[in-house]
Design an enzyme around this catalytic site. Structure first.
Site, PDB file in Angstrom:
ATOM      1  N   CYS A 157     -19.175  20.346  -6.915  1.00 23.35           N
ATOM      2  CA  CYS A 157     -17.945  20.017  -6.188  1.00 23.35           C
ATOM      3  C   CYS A 157     -17.971  18.600  -5.628  1.00 23.35           C
ATOM      4  CB  CYS A 157     -17.682  21.030  -5.075  1.00 23.35           C
ATOM      5  SG  CYS A 157     -19.019  21.135  -3.883  1.00 23.35           S
ATOM      6  N   GLU A 171     -27.135  19.751  -1.926  1.00 25.83           N
ATOM      7  CA  GLU A 171     -26.788  18.353  -1.634  1.00 25.83           C
ATOM      8  C   GLU A 171     -27.890  17.656  -0.840  1.00 25.83           C
ATOM      9  OE1 GLU A 171     -23.179  18.124   0.708  1.00 25.83           O
ATOM     10  OE2 GLU A 171     -23.673  19.911   1.843  1.00 25.83           O
ATOM     11  N   ASP A 198     -23.329  13.705  -1.306  1.00 27.39           N
ATOM     12  CA  ASP A 198     -24.480  13.622  -0.405  1.00 27.39           C
ATOM     13  C   ASP A 198     -25.795  13.583  -1.182  1.00 27.39           C
ATOM     14  OD1 ASP A 198     -23.613  13.417   2.270  1.00 27.39           O
ATOM     15  OD2 ASP A 198     -22.831  15.444   2.145  1.00 27.39           O
ATOM     16  N   HIS A 200       0.803  -1.216   0.000  1.00 33.46           N
ATOM     17  CA  HIS A 200       0.000   0.000   0.000  1.00 33.46           C
ATOM     18  C   HIS A 200       0.838   1.270   0.000  1.00 33.46           C
ATOM     19  CE1 HIS A 200      -3.776  -2.306   1.311  1.00 33.46           C
ATOM     20  NE2 HIS A 200      -3.739  -2.104   0.016  1.00 33.46           N
TER      21      HIS A 200
END
Ligand code: PEP
Ligand code: MG
Length: 829
Positions: free
Chosen positions: A764, A693, A717, A451
């Site tokens: 965004c 959102e 969201d 990782h």
């Protein structure tokens, strides 16, 4: 000398094991047997008094180790300890090792003079030789039918073939474990002869399931059928993998074939991240806290310490995941989500807690021995990818240790550019590196699928891993070079090599520069529509280099990051500094400061929230902010003060009603009036917008648009609220796509309402950075797209190839399609 007690349901078995151990140690070790019960009719059982007598017969202050067979033998042994004199009790240790093998190994170690911990460790490890010998070697070590599903009468079963190329590597395994945790049903996975608990990340990982393997899932419990249905959906979704390498374009995982003309001063390692670096060697010493082993009187207190450290480490990991998502990417952030699962794995926590209880060991020592044991399990898997997971276990282990031993050295920073040399580098350490100062990374251990290598690629730092122990003897400060594409490391390159390397490095850097230079070109469609492309950031530090990455502004400054990882909220001046730093980096470009969006999945340690059944539907974003006026006003004052000299816009998150906008604006007006009375400058024309959102904001868009200067759509969201589907829940993963027709219709409604009111619309949420969506978003009428910096160059290039008329047709057609899949298929044609 340490004494040994053998407890069994059968007197003959206990006696036999004792006899065997005595023979091995030539009667030099005190061993007592406590088997069976005093009932001629029913001699099988265990008797606590008999166990106590056996312990007393071999008792010494050096300790007594008790090995038991099963069930009531354990209870009898525990009771026997309670019957002992209080001063004897702490010296008696119950060992969970296998009875026969464990007793023999313990006896031999006692004879060799080992202390109690060594004796216990030897006993625990006693099965290893047998396991090794039988693993694959004997025809009889596995049942005859490897793929036969478990007896269906035992529970519901599902047999599948592993579809994804890389098999159950860390992230698919984490997805499976998260899914298993959502059902009451007990879910197991069987591969060949081995069956494991699907809720244990380690067990699932160590199963080593690869592409094409047959797995049988078995579920027991009321929602067993649903659990298997969800597993089936996950399998059909390729375990959530895209079937690339674990992260984008990983270089070849193996050591390259060594060309014959490799010069003597070149070490060949594994290519891990493309690029050439030349610089000064700087060794990184592992930041390993000191571990002191102690015997403790109060095991409960140690368990509590461990639990507290585990909670703190999980909190850290949530922050690191959020940070990494913003800085590097969502895939890389998944690494730290998998780390959280490791910390919750009972295979790790139960082992540590048992060691605390039974060995009366301090939390640090018990924890670290459990971590080492688990790391060993990974190291012993044949698959190289799984072996690399040992580094993840050690990384999370160290994180917990740092909480158990505060005051130890924290993260490292470099003030001068260097090439970092390390034995191995943890993913957490790599995520913190600053590409400005770390020109390259060379590790002695590790692989391309580790990782830390994945994160190095995300950060664009050239890296060679697994280069061997030779790396560690390179002198500090020596001139070295590396080629992350070939996996070569040059120690003290000679003049000719340096010239050649510099040319190669310059070519590489030139390519990078060209990419960046193009990224600075404006994003204008072929027919002249200008789209503003901006970056999302969480800390002012992330604003450095944004102009080079192509950002024309900051479309989302997630200010909550400023509030995290500290003991109290940042002051007005601290916030002013942070906003100013970001604005300066953008050189006049707009910076949209989003007011604190706290709550939901964004906890802040010093803000206490009442328990909420549904935090995502609870007291978050503007709802919390409006009720905490001191905090809100401090933030507004800092933003307004910054607006005096910079291009600042303000944005409120989670708005659902007009009332919220009015209250937020009223608060802003109060603050502006205060500043005016104090003769402090601010921009009275500062634009004020809202995030769209929440579905209510979509439905009210026409009304809201008349009260704000802009909209910015937060698809992360918005998608989950429109689809009523938690984006972290794999069972509903298919629903959580911004390409869902319902979400697209919402986007259209928002851009239409904005256009009608004469305001601009940005986006965004993550969708803005997805090149597959670019043409659609231009066609839907978005004026601004804000995303993570690495996505900017590609999205801008896409925009430059878009024809707005065609884009509008594409958007209109996409809105007629019936599923997210149909939309994505259409857009990818
Ligand atoms: C969003 O919800 O799309 C968004 C950008 O906000 P965050 O991800 O910070 O909740
Ligand atoms: Mg949001």
């Amino acid at each position: 000398m340490i004494g040994l007690v053998v407890v069994s349901h059968s007197a003959k078995l206990a006696e036999g094991v004792r006899e065997l151990a005595e023979q091995m140690t030539q009667n030099t070790v005190p061993i007592a047997a406590a088997g069976g019960i005093d009932d001629p009719e029913n001699p099988i059982g265990t008797d606590a008094m008999q166990v106590m007598a056996a312990i007393e017969s071999v008792y010494s202050v050096d300790g007594v180790v008790v090995l038991m067979d099963l069930g009531s033998a354990i209870m009898s042994a525990e009771m026997a300890i309670e019957f002992l004199m209080p001063e004897q009790q702490p010296n008696v240790y119950l060992c969970e090792a296998p009875l026969a093998e464990g007793t023999l190994a313990a006896a031999v170690q006692i004879k060799a003079g080992g202390d109690v911990n060594l004796v216990m460790d030897e006993a625990r490890a006693a099965l290893a030789p047998k396991q090794k010998q039988l693993a694959g070697a004997s025809k009889n070590s596995t049942p005859p039918s490897e793929t036969a599903p478990p007896d269906a009468a035992d529970g519901e079963t599902l047999t599948i073939t592993v579809p994804n190329k890389l098999g159950l590597h860390a992230r698919p395994a984490a997805r499976l474990v998260s899914l298993a945790g959502q059902f009451d049903a007990k879910l197991t996975v069987k591969r060949g002869a081995e069956t494991v608990n699907a809720r244990s990340i380690t067990q699932v990982n160590t199963l080593g399931a690869r592409h094409g393997d047959t797995l049988t899932f078995m579920a027991h419990g009321t929602d067993a059928a649903d659990a298997l249905k969800a597993v089936k959906a996950l399998v059909d979704d390729n375990f959530g993998d895209q079937d690339g390498t674990p992260n984008g374009t990983a270089p070849a995982a193996d050591r390259p074939t060594i060309a014959e003309d490799i010069p003597e001063n070149v070490i060949v390692g594994i290519p891990a991240s493309d690029g050439i670096a030349i610089g000064t060697a700087r060794h990184l010493q592992a930041q390993m806290p000191e571990i002191e082993m102690r015997t403790v009187a109060d095991a409960n207190a140690e368990r509590t310490r461990l639990a507290t450290a585990l909670t703190a480490a999980v909190d850290d990991l949530k922050t690191v995941a959020t940070e990494t998502k913003r800085k590097v990417g969502a895939d890389e952030a998944g690494i730290f989500e998998a780390h959280q699962l490791i910390l919750q794995d009972p295979d790790l926590t139960d082992v540590a807690n048992n060691t605390i209880d039974h060995n009366r060991q301090n939390a640090e020592a018990a924890w670290w021995s459990a971590v080492e044991a688990m790391a060993d399990r990974y190291r012993n898997i044949e698959d190289a990818y799984m072996q690399a997971r040992a580094a993840d276990v050690l990384d999370v282990g160290r994180r917990v240790l740092r909480h158990l031993t505060p005051g130890q050295p924290a993260a490292f920073t470099f003030d001068k550019p260097c090439i970092l040399l390390a034995k191995d580098l943890s993913p957490s350490d790599t995520a913190q590196l600053d590409p400005e100062n770390v020109l390259g990374i060379i590790t002695a251990e590790g692989g391309a699928t580790g990782h830390s290598a994945i994160i190095a690629r995300g950060l664009g730092i050239p890296a060679v891993v697994g280069a061997g122990a030779g790396v560690q003897i390179i002198s500090e400060g020596a001139k070295i070079a590396l080629d992350g594409k070939q996996g070569y490391v040059w120690q003290s390159p000679n003049a000719a090599q340096l010239t050649e390397l510099r040319t190669q490095r310059d070519t590489w850097q030139q390519q990078q520069r060209e990419l960046r230079e193009n990224s600075r070109k404006p994003a204008i469609t072929t027919d002249g529509t200008v789209i503003e492309v901006a970056a999302n950031i969480g800390t002012p530090k992330q604003s450095a280099g944004l102009l080079d990455a192509g950002a024309e502004g900051i479309g989302l400054f997630r200010t909550e990051l400023l509030f995290m990882d500290r003991a109290q909220a940042p002051t007005e001046d601290e916030q002013f500094e942070a906003y100013t730093q970001a604005a300066k980096a953008l050189d006049g470009g707009p910076v949209i400061i989003r007011t604190l969006d706290v709550g939901g999945d964004k906890p802040i340690s010093y803000i206490t929230f009442d328990h909420e059944e549904n935090p995502f539907l609870g007291h978050r974003g503007i709802r919390y902010w409006l009720e905490n006026t001191d905090l809100a006003k401090t933030q507004l004052r800092a933003a307004c003060r910054t607006s005096a000299a910079h291009n600042i816009k303000l944005m409120f998150p989670m708005v659902g009603t007009l009332d919220e906008v009015k209250r937020a604006r009223a608060l802003l007006e109060d603050v502006q009036a205060e500043l005016k009375s104090e003769n402090i400058a601010y921009d009275a024309q500062m634009e004020v917008g809202i995030m769209v959102e929440v579905p209510a904001a979509v439905m009210n868009a026409a009304q809201l648009a008349r009260h704000v200067d802009f909209f910015s759509v937060g698809t992360n969201d918005l998608t989950q609220y429109i689809m009523a589907a938690d984006r972290g829940n794999p069972k509903v993963k298919g629903l959580v796509s911004p390409f869902q027709p319902a979400v697209l219709h919402a986007l259209r409604r928002v851009t239409d309402a904005a256009k009608a009111a004469g305001i601009w619309t940005g986006m965004c949420g993550e969708m803005a950075g997805n090149p597959l969506a670019t043409e659609l978003l231009v066609g839907l009428g978005f004026n601004e797209l804000s995303m993570n910096a690495p996505a900017i160059a590609e999205v801008k290039a896409k925009i430059r190839a878009v024809d707005s008329v065609k884009a509008r047709e594409i958007a209109t057609h996409a809105l007629t399609l019936e599923s997210a899949t149909a939309v994505k298929t259409y857009l990818s044609q």
